[in-house]
Design a protein around this motif. Structure first.
Motif, PDB file in Angstrom:
ATOM      1  N   GLU A 218      26.489 -73.607  -7.169  1.00  9.35           N
ATOM      2  CA  GLU A 218      25.499 -72.428  -6.965  1.00  9.35           C
ATOM      3  C   GLU A 218      24.685 -72.826  -5.852  1.00  9.35           C
ATOM      4  O   GLU A 218      23.823 -71.958  -5.252  1.00  9.35           O
ATOM      5  CB  GLU A 218      24.855 -71.975  -8.017  1.00  9.35           C
ATOM      6  CG  GLU A 218      25.589 -71.492  -9.229  1.00  9.35           C
ATOM      7  CD  GLU A 218      24.516 -71.335 -10.397  1.00  9.35           C
ATOM      8  OE1 GLU A 218      23.964 -70.272 -10.770  1.00  9.35           O
ATOM      9  OE2 GLU A 218      23.983 -72.187 -11.291  1.00  9.35           O
ATOM     10  N   ALA A 219      24.823 -74.122  -5.279  1.00  9.66           N
ATOM     11  CA  ALA A 219      23.951 -74.642  -4.483  1.00  9.66           C
ATOM     12  C   ALA A 219      23.650 -73.908  -2.852  1.00  9.66           C
ATOM     13  O   ALA A 219      22.872 -74.330  -2.261  1.00  9.66           O
ATOM     14  CB  ALA A 219      24.238 -76.223  -4.243  1.00  9.66           C
ATOM     15  N   ALA A 220      24.822 -73.000  -2.777  1.00  7.04           N
ATOM     16  CA  ALA A 220      24.735 -72.283  -1.384  1.00  7.04           C
ATOM     17  C   ALA A 220      23.553 -71.218  -1.558  1.00  7.04           C
ATOM     18  O   ALA A 220      23.087 -71.120  -0.566  1.00  7.04           O
ATOM     19  CB  ALA A 220      26.074 -71.669  -1.450  1.00  7.04           C
ATOM     20  N   ARG A 221      23.011 -71.154  -2.801  1.00  2.96           N
ATOM     21  CA  ARG A 221      21.819 -70.188  -2.843  1.00  2.96           C
ATOM     22  C   ARG A 221      20.532 -70.907  -2.048  1.00  2.96           C
ATOM     23  O   ARG A 221      19.549 -70.085  -1.924  1.00  2.96           O
ATOM     24  CB  ARG A 221      21.520 -69.819  -4.277  1.00  2.96           C
ATOM     25  CG  ARG A 221      22.572 -69.173  -4.995  1.00  2.96           C
ATOM     26  CD  ARG A 221      22.276 -69.092  -6.380  1.00  2.96           C
ATOM     27  NE  ARG A 221      21.355 -68.310  -6.846  1.00  2.96           N
ATOM     28  CZ  ARG A 221      20.791 -68.012  -7.682  1.00  2.96           C
ATOM     29  NH1 ARG A 221      21.104 -68.646  -8.985  1.00  2.96           N
ATOM     30  NH2 ARG A 221      19.447 -67.471  -7.776  1.00  2.96           N
ATOM     31  N   LEU A 222      20.511 -72.315  -1.888  1.00  7.32           N
ATOM     32  CA  LEU A 222      19.453 -73.027  -1.304  1.00  7.32           C
ATOM     33  C   LEU A 222      19.300 -72.375   0.037  1.00  7.32           C
ATOM     34  O   LEU A 222      18.125 -72.384   0.574  1.00  7.32           O
ATOM     35  CB  LEU A 222      19.747 -74.440  -1.348  1.00  7.32           C
ATOM     36  CG  LEU A 222      19.725 -75.079  -2.773  1.00  7.32           C
ATOM     37  CD1 LEU A 222      20.258 -76.518  -2.858  1.00  7.32           C
ATOM     38  CD2 LEU A 222      18.483 -74.857  -3.550  1.00  7.32           C
ATOM     39  N   ASP A 223      20.338 -71.725   0.824  1.00  4.44           N
ATOM     40  CA  ASP A 223      20.193 -71.306   2.117  1.00  4.44           C
ATOM     41  C   ASP A 223      19.363 -70.097   2.208  1.00  4.44           C
ATOM     42  O   ASP A 223      19.258 -69.794   3.550  1.00  4.44           O
ATOM     43  CB  ASP A 223      21.460 -71.116   2.902  1.00  4.44           C
ATOM     44  CG  ASP A 223      22.046 -72.343   3.584  1.00  4.44           C
ATOM     45  OD1 ASP A 223      21.271 -73.246   4.026  1.00  4.44           O
ATOM     46  OD2 ASP A 223      23.029 -72.523   3.718  1.00  4.44           O
ATOM     47  N   SER A 224      19.024 -69.705   1.235  1.00  2.00           N
ATOM     48  CA  SER A 224      18.160 -68.414   1.244  1.00  2.00           C
ATOM     49  C   SER A 224      16.504 -68.819   1.782  1.00  2.00           C
ATOM     50  O   SER A 224      15.783 -68.159   2.057  1.00  2.00           O
ATOM     51  CB  SER A 224      18.075 -67.531  -0.183  1.00  2.00           C
ATOM     52  OG  SER A 224      17.432 -68.452  -1.171  1.00  2.00           O
ATOM     53  N   ALA A 225      16.377 -70.271   1.762  1.00  2.29           N
ATOM     54  CA  ALA A 225      15.121 -70.732   2.019  1.00  2.29           C
ATOM     55  C   ALA A 225      15.014 -71.133   3.549  1.00  2.29           C
ATOM     56  O   ALA A 225      15.908 -71.553   3.958  1.00  2.29           O
ATOM     57  CB  ALA A 225      14.649 -71.720   1.128  1.00  2.29           C
ATOM     58  N   ASP A 226      13.881 -70.775   4.242  1.00  5.17           N
ATOM     59  CA  ASP A 226      13.820 -71.300   5.595  1.00  5.17           C
ATOM     60  C   ASP A 226      13.450 -72.731   5.644  1.00  5.17           C
ATOM     61  O   ASP A 226      13.771 -73.495   6.634  1.00  5.17           O
ATOM     62  CB  ASP A 226      12.550 -70.556   6.342  1.00  5.17           C
ATOM     63  CG  ASP A 226      12.841 -69.034   6.254  1.00  5.17           C
ATOM     64  OD1 ASP A 226      13.886 -68.680   6.972  1.00  5.17           O
ATOM     65  OD2 ASP A 226      11.953 -68.098   5.996  1.00  5.17           O
TER      66      ASP A 226
END
Length: 293
Positions: A218-226
């Motif tokens: 699920e780590a692609a969700r980390l790209d939601s952060a600036d």
């Protein structure tokens, strides 16, 4: 000013006179007490064997003072310092039985409700009151807030941007997203916020207070952060994060908006104290500049 009575999670503490021999059982207690010029005779040493002093305090203590293990406080050793006050506002060793035993040694100041359940301001004011140094505590807090404001002025584009702060631990990536977490409140004070995709998720204390855990899948969700701050439970965890096919392709990583955060920095970010704010900002600022300048 004295005597004073301070209510805490386990009872009431009455301090008859200004303390002259203080023992501290939490790192934030030590940082604040040291900054206030308290007569510290015994204290918990830092987790780094090579550097037993907190990295951000100006007063450095010798082995004769740093004789206590923060993870396993020895009551006989505490008593050997002959304290007239014990500060345990940020000690993770407290329960009712331990508090009662410490109180038989000297008046003991515990957290008001729960460990790290008070704001930086409340914590500073509480320690200042116990030490009879309320004016010094107010100045320390004002200085800390001034450093936060100066950073906001230096990095005006931080306002409204998003961040994530977490750890790689085995196969799980715990992320600190709880709105009441001290790290969340600190980052909010800089104008940053948790991404909406995480802010509305129910956090729990299962992995750590106010966190959620995601997998590497699920780590692609980390790209939601600036901007992303990650710390690592061990060297292998750092290597796994660097080489995992998902995390190594994250835009936030490839574009330099990511910081592999030292444990000492992460520890303070989890629960900032007024004495360490300037040092903490200095450690975070190189990465914050990528989105805030």
């Amino acid at each position: 000013m004295f005597p004073v009575t301070i209510k805490n999670a386990y009872g009431e503490t009455r301090i008859e006179k200004k303390p002259e021999r203080v023992v501290v059982l939490g790192w934030n207690d030590l940082a604040v007490a040291s900054a206030l010029g308290a007569p510290v005779v015994g204290a918990v040493r830092y987790f780094d064997p090579a550097n037993p002093n907190l990295p951000y305090i100006t007063q450095k203590y010798g082995e004769d003072v740093l004789g206590l293990d923060a993870a396993n406080v020895n009551l006989e050793k505490v008593a050997s310092y002959n304290p007239d006050l014990i500060l345990a506002v940020t000690s993770n060793q407290l329960d009712q039985a331990r508090y009662d035993k410490l109180s038989q040694i000297a008046p003991t100041v515990a957290y008001p409700k729960s460990l790290y359940g008070s704001t930086m301001a409340e914590e500073t004011e509480l320690i200042g009151k116990a030490l009879g140094r309320t004016e010094e505590a107010a100045k320390l807090l004002a200085d800390a807030n001034a450093k936060i404001e100066a950073t906001k002025q230096e990095l005006p584009k931080l306002a409204g941007r998003t961040y994530l702060f977490g750890q790689a631990r085995g196969t799980v990536l715990p992320l600190v997203v709880g709105k009441d977490n001290l790290s969340t409140k600190f980052m909010n004070s800089l104008g940053l916020k948790v991404p909406d995709a995480f802010a509305n998720v129910q956090a729990s204390d299962q992995l750590a207070p106010g966190t959620i855990g995601i997998s590497y899948e699920e780590a692609a969700r980390l790209d939601s952060a600036d901007v992303l701050f990650m710390t690592f439970a061990g060297g292998q965890d750092l290597e796994t994060f660097k080489t995992n096919p998902v995390t190594r392709e994250l835009k936030v990583v490839k574009e330099g908006r990511y910081q592999a955060t030292e444990i000492s920095v992460a520890q303070l970010l989890q629960a900032p104290n007024a004495a360490g704010v300037g040092w903490l900002l200095d450690q975070l600022k190189p990465t914050l500049k990528t989105i805030g300048a």
